[in-house]
Design an enzyme around this catalytic site. Structure first.
Site, PDB file in Angstrom:
ATOM      1  N   SER A  51       0.524  -1.433   0.007  1.00 56.15           N
ATOM      2  CA  SER A  51       0.388   0.471   0.132  1.00 56.15           C
ATOM      3  C   SER A  51       0.849   1.482   0.318  1.00 56.15           C
ATOM      4  O   SER A  51       0.035   2.556  -0.174  1.00 56.15           O
ATOM      5  CB  SER A  51      -1.306   0.283   1.229  1.00 56.15           C
ATOM      6  OG  SER A  51       0.092   0.128   2.306  1.00 56.15           O
ATOM      7  N   TYR A  52       1.972   0.882   0.366  1.00 60.29           N
ATOM      8  CA  TYR A  52       2.905   2.230   0.475  1.00 60.29           C
ATOM      9  C   TYR A  52       3.395   3.045  -1.228  1.00 60.29           C
ATOM     10  O   TYR A  52       4.056   2.616  -2.354  1.00 60.29           O
ATOM     11  CB  TYR A  52       3.895   1.872   0.723  1.00 60.29           C
ATOM     12  CG  TYR A  52       4.459   1.864   1.924  1.00 60.29           C
ATOM     13  CD1 TYR A  52       3.635   1.891   2.649  1.00 60.29           C
ATOM     14  CD2 TYR A  52       5.617   1.212   2.167  1.00 60.29           C
ATOM     15  CE1 TYR A  52       3.304   1.363   4.569  1.00 60.29           C
ATOM     16  CE2 TYR A  52       5.291   0.805   4.612  1.00 60.29           C
ATOM     17  CZ  TYR A  52       4.769   1.091   5.101  1.00 60.29           C
ATOM     18  OH  TYR A  52       4.556   0.676   6.131  1.00 60.29           O
ATOM     19  N   GLY A  53       2.281   3.928  -1.384  1.00 60.49           N
ATOM     20  CA  GLY A  53       2.120   4.907  -2.650  1.00 60.49           C
ATOM     21  C   GLY A  53       1.526   3.411  -3.657  1.00 60.49           C
ATOM     22  O   GLY A  53       2.126   3.650  -5.077  1.00 60.49           O
TER      23      GLY A  53
END
Length: 311
Positions: A51-53
């Site tokens: 989900s990071y970026g």
């Protein structure tokens, strides 16, 4: 760099790990420089999340991983709760990271027991993680959470997870970050100096002293009230004016752990609440950390009690 065994995984990871969240904020070449420097200086634990970026962090890490995979322990996370979706996200992470396996896949951001049950039930994401482990796509399964430890304690009893992760910083827990080189624990004198002078704690955050300097009779009640405030919003709203940028950041971070409802419920069960303690305020001594106890109790009553306006 010093390395330590990670739980029952058998993995040996460096005392200082490299988290991938903020890689989404910087250009790829700068990310590569940071990652290379970290590995060159003996670090070996890289951790990111799908989900990071929306995969951007993984892709930046992948450019380094593809050439140095045997030097590092690689972890990513999935926030998907169903087996089919979680397997698809694990496969996407492997592609982004340019590797054929993860050392750890974390079930990410588990907020409460209902969330945990979604992961554990038939067709939940744990099922996908176990299948991925059988296929050699992951070596170990972990779980992450913020805020209260209840859900992690329940997860621990399932014996399904090799690694658990929660937040740990001295703003919230009053422990100073570890030094990566020549690490040694802080002395009691060093801790006291930190508690007294840390700018982030200032003259508002309750230090939860073993013995409250404000009141011998009601000290434990005062600590209970302020602990509930910490659960509610990390004691980050203190009724003081700030510039718009700082206010907006604090307003975002104060509810980061999502424990408002838990705090409200536990506050109602306290023997003495802020309003009750305000009637005792004339008996209180000065706090050794310079907290304005009356003002702070009024703010807690506004946050968690009956007051509609802050005095």
């Amino acid at each position: 760099m010093e390395k330590r065994k990670l739980g029952k995984t058998g993995l040996k990871i460096s005392l200082l790990g490299f988290g991938g969240f903020h890689l989404i904020e910087i250009p790829a070449d700068r990310a590569a420089d940071l990652l290379t420097t970290y590995l060159d200086r003996g670090g070996n634990y890289l951790e990111t999340a799908a989900s990071y970026g929306d995969g951007e962090s993984e892709k930046k890490i992948g450019e380094i991983v593809k050439n140095r995979r045997d030097e590092l322990v690689l972890a990513s996370k999935t926030g998907v709760r169903d087996a089919e979706g979680a397997m698809a996200e694990i496969d996407r992470s492997l592609k982004n990271l340019q590797t054929d396996h993860l050392d750890i896949i974390f079930m990410h951001g588990v907020g409460d027991e209902a969330d945990l049950e979604e992961i554990l039930k038939p067709g939940g994401s744990l099922e996908a993680a176990k299948k991925a482990k059988e296929m050699g796509k992951v070596k170990h399964i972990g779980i992450t959470a913020h805020g209260q430890p209840d859900v992690l304690l329940k997860a621990l009893k399932t014996d399904d997870f090799d690694v658990m992760m929660t937040h740990f910083n001295y703003f919230d827990k009053f422990n100073f970050p570890k030094l990566a080189e020549e690490f040694k624990p802080l002395t009691e004198a060093d801790k006291e100096e930190l508690f007294a002078n840390a700018e982030e704690l200032g003259d508002y955050i309750c230090r939860q002293c073993d013995e409250c300097s404000v009141s011998k009779e009601f000290g434990e009640n005062i600590k209970d009230v302020f602990r509930m405030e910490g659960y509610f919003d990390r004691q980050m709203y203190d009724g003081r004016p700030r510039n718009p940028a700082e206010y907006a950041l604090r307003d975002r971070l104060r509810f980061w752990f999502g424990d408002r409802e838990l705090a409200e419920n536990r506050y109602q069960n306290l023997e003495l609440k802020a309003a009750d303690l305000l009637t005792k305020e004339a008996e209180f001594k000065a706090c050794k950390y310079r907290l304005d106890i009356k003002n702070k109790l009024e703010i807690v009553d506004y946050k968690l009690g009956e007051s509609d306006v802050m005095n």
